[in-house]
Design a protein around this motif. Structure first.
Motif, PDB file in Angstrom:
ATOM      1  N   VAL A   1       0.564   5.910   2.254  1.00  0.00           N
ATOM      2  CA  VAL A   1       0.082   5.149   2.005  1.00  0.00           C
ATOM      3  C   VAL A   1      -1.463   4.829   2.566  1.00  0.00           C
ATOM      4  CG1 VAL A   1       0.708   3.238   4.381  1.00  0.00           C
ATOM      5  CG2 VAL A   1       2.466   5.011   3.579  1.00  0.00           C
ATOM      6  N   GLN A   2      -1.825   3.904   1.830  1.00  0.00           N
ATOM      7  CA  GLN A   2      -3.079   3.221   2.113  1.00  0.00           C
ATOM      8  C   GLN A   2      -3.167   3.076   3.080  1.00  0.00           C
ATOM      9  OE1 GLN A   2      -5.264   3.102  -1.444  1.00  0.00           O
ATOM     10  NE2 GLN A   2      -6.827   3.231   0.053  1.00  0.00           N
ATOM     11  N   GLU A   3      -3.823   3.655   4.018  1.00  0.00           N
ATOM     12  CA  GLU A   3      -3.812   3.332   5.143  1.00  0.00           C
ATOM     13  C   GLU A   3      -5.266   2.114   5.946  1.00  0.00           C
ATOM     14  OE1 GLU A   3      -2.023   4.289   8.328  1.00  0.00           O
ATOM     15  OE2 GLU A   3      -0.995   6.082   7.342  1.00  0.00           O
ATOM     16  N   SER A   4      -6.738   2.425   5.237  1.00  0.00           N
ATOM     17  CA  SER A   4      -7.827   2.126   4.947  1.00  0.00           C
ATOM     18  C   SER A   4      -8.401   2.043   3.958  1.00  0.00           C
ATOM     19  CB  SER A   4      -8.195   1.981   5.978  1.00  0.00           C
ATOM     20  OG  SER A   4      -8.974   3.199   5.597  1.00  0.00           O
TER      21      SER A   4
ATOM     22  N   ILE B   1      -7.590  12.893   3.648  1.00  0.00           N
ATOM     23  CA  ILE B   1      -6.063  12.442   3.373  1.00  0.00           C
ATOM     24  C   ILE B   1      -5.284  13.009   4.028  1.00  0.00           C
ATOM     25  CG2 ILE B   1      -4.385  13.163   1.680  1.00  0.00           C
ATOM     26  CD1 ILE B   1      -6.756  13.862  -0.744  1.00  0.00           C
ATOM     27  N   GLU B   2      -4.478  12.227   4.209  1.00  0.00           N
ATOM     28  CA  GLU B   2      -3.507  12.147   5.987  1.00  0.00           C
ATOM     29  C   GLU B   2      -2.382  12.814   5.642  1.00  0.00           C
ATOM     30  OE1 GLU B   2      -4.339  10.612  10.050  1.00  0.00           O
ATOM     31  OE2 GLU B   2      -2.811  10.514   9.691  1.00  0.00           O
TER      32      GLU B   2
ATOM     33  N   GLY C   1       1.280  -1.357  -0.023  1.00  0.00           N
ATOM     34  CA  GLY C   1      -0.018   0.057  -0.302  1.00  0.00           C
ATOM     35  C   GLY C   1       0.931   1.789   0.066  1.00  0.00           C
ATOM     36  N   TYR C   2       1.884   1.163  -0.104  1.00  0.00           N
ATOM     37  CA  TYR C   2       3.156   2.610  -0.109  1.00  0.00           C
ATOM     38  C   TYR C   2       3.012   3.283  -2.010  1.00  0.00           C
ATOM     39  CZ  TYR C   2       4.651   1.467   4.720  1.00  0.00           C
ATOM     40  OH  TYR C   2       4.619   1.636   6.055  1.00  0.00           O
TER      41      TYR C   2
ATOM     42  N   ILE D   1      -6.256   8.070   3.290  1.00  0.00           N
ATOM     43  CA  ILE D   1      -5.043   7.391   2.670  1.00  0.00           C
ATOM     44  C   ILE D   1      -3.740   8.696   3.271  1.00  0.00           C
ATOM     45  CG2 ILE D   1      -3.484   8.744   0.909  1.00  0.00           C
ATOM     46  CD1 ILE D   1      -4.804   6.898  -0.898  1.00  0.00           C
ATOM     47  N   SER D   2      -2.854   8.542   4.249  1.00  0.00           N
ATOM     48  CA  SER D   2      -1.441   9.378   4.633  1.00  0.00           C
ATOM     49  C   SER D   2      -0.280  10.020   3.419  1.00  0.00           C
ATOM     50  CB  SER D   2      -1.551   8.787   6.032  1.00  0.00           C
ATOM     51  OG  SER D   2      -2.384   8.691   6.477  1.00  0.00           O
ATOM     52  N   ILE D   3      -0.180  10.590   3.699  1.00  0.00           N
ATOM     53  CA  ILE D   3       0.552  11.115   3.128  1.00  0.00           C
ATOM     54  C   ILE D   3       2.137  11.282   3.947  1.00  0.00           C
ATOM     55  CG2 ILE D   3       2.094  13.310   1.639  1.00  0.00           C
ATOM     56  CD1 ILE D   3      -0.673  14.384   0.746  1.00  0.00           C
ATOM     57  N   TRP D   4       3.154  10.470   3.736  1.00  0.00           N
ATOM     58  CA  TRP D   4       3.998  10.058   4.467  1.00  0.00           C
ATOM     59  C   TRP D   4       5.420  10.469   4.014  1.00  0.00           C
ATOM     60  CZ3 TRP D   4       4.563   4.690   6.718  1.00  0.00           C
ATOM     61  CH2 TRP D   4       3.582   3.980   8.057  1.00  0.00           C
ATOM     62  N   ARG D   5       5.397  11.045   3.435  1.00  0.00           N
ATOM     63  CA  ARG D   5       6.488  12.112   2.330  1.00  0.00           C
ATOM     64  C   ARG D   5       6.511  12.872   1.393  1.00  0.00           C
ATOM     65  NH1 ARG D   5       7.661   9.107   5.997  1.00  0.00           N
ATOM     66  NH2 ARG D   5       9.597   7.271   6.504  1.00  0.00           N
ATOM     67  N   PHE D   6       7.509  14.222   1.346  1.00  0.00           N
ATOM     68  CA  PHE D   6       7.114  14.453   0.219  1.00  0.00           C
ATOM     69  C   PHE D   6       8.146  16.393   0.615  1.00  0.00           C
ATOM     70  CE2 PHE D   6       4.644  19.093  -1.031  1.00  0.00           C
ATOM     71  CZ  PHE D   6       4.899  19.007  -1.938  1.00  0.00           C
ATOM     72  N   MET D   7       9.158  16.302  -0.288  1.00  0.00           N
ATOM     73  CA  MET D   7      10.109  16.682  -0.214  1.00  0.00           C
ATOM     74  C   MET D   7      10.749  17.362  -1.800  1.00  0.00           C
ATOM     75  SD  MET D   7      13.494  15.074  -1.900  1.00  0.00           S
ATOM     76  CE  MET D   7      14.404  15.532  -1.070  1.00  0.00           C
ATOM     77  N   ILE D   8      11.079  18.461  -1.753  1.00  0.00           N
ATOM     78  CA  ILE D   8      11.502  19.607  -3.567  1.00  0.00           C
ATOM     79  C   ILE D   8      13.143  19.510  -2.880  1.00  0.00           C
ATOM     80  CG2 ILE D   8      11.343  21.288  -4.368  1.00  0.00           C
ATOM     81  CD1 ILE D   8       8.700  19.108  -4.905  1.00  0.00           C
TER      82      ILE D   8
END
Length: 149
Positions: free
Chosen positions: A63-66, A107-108, A44-45, A70-77
């Motif tokens: 990540v699809q938590e359920s 969405i978290e 689910g990642y 869905i949770s955004i775990w990483r975001f970078m530029i």
């Protein structure tokens, strides 16, 4: 300026691993290499390389938590490409893709409340702060989606 999201593959993973943020931001962002390894061994990642034209400039992982979350775990530029509007365009693209998940209701995203830019940036996309996470370390913010009739 064309910003796009592409799957991370054997052709671009090294470029993703070489991306870096400023020294001041390093405490807020996990290592891309670790995130890619994590995504390979957990269901689910989803990972995406952020491109500016044909150059890799950033990274996402969600990540699809359920079925409903869905949770955004990483975001970078990368530090060389910040302050150019790329992150804003990339987050819009990611949210559009994430919203395609069937039955999605939430969405978290989490961020360090000491990060001076995060609150204003994420709230401009509709994320609403819920308070600190269960560890008391990160701010939780969500976008609640209404069910389509």
């Amino acid at each position: 300026m064309e910003v796009s999201l592409r799957s991370v593959t054997k052709c671009n993973y090294e470029e993703v691993c070489e991306l870096d943020v400023t020294k001041e931001q390093q405490e807020y962002v996990a290592c891309n290499m670790y995130s890619l390894v994590e995504s390979m061994f957990n269901e689910g990642y989803e990972t995406r390389a952020i491109y500016l034209n044909e150059e890799t400039v950033g990274f996402f992982m969600w990540v699809q938590e359920s079925h409903e979350k869905i949770s955004i775990w990483r975001f970078m530029i990368d530090k060389k490409y910040q302050q150019k509007g790329i992150g804003r365009k990339a987050l819009n693209l990611a949210l559009d893709e994430i919203k395609q998940a069937p039955d999605l209701r939430e969405i978290e995203i989490c961020y360090d409340p000491a990060n001076p830019v995060a609150k204003a940036f994420y709230s401009s996309f509709g994320f609403v702060e819920l308070g600190m996470d269960e560890d008391g370390e990160d701010m939780l913010a969500v976008i609640e989606l209404t069910k389509q009739a």
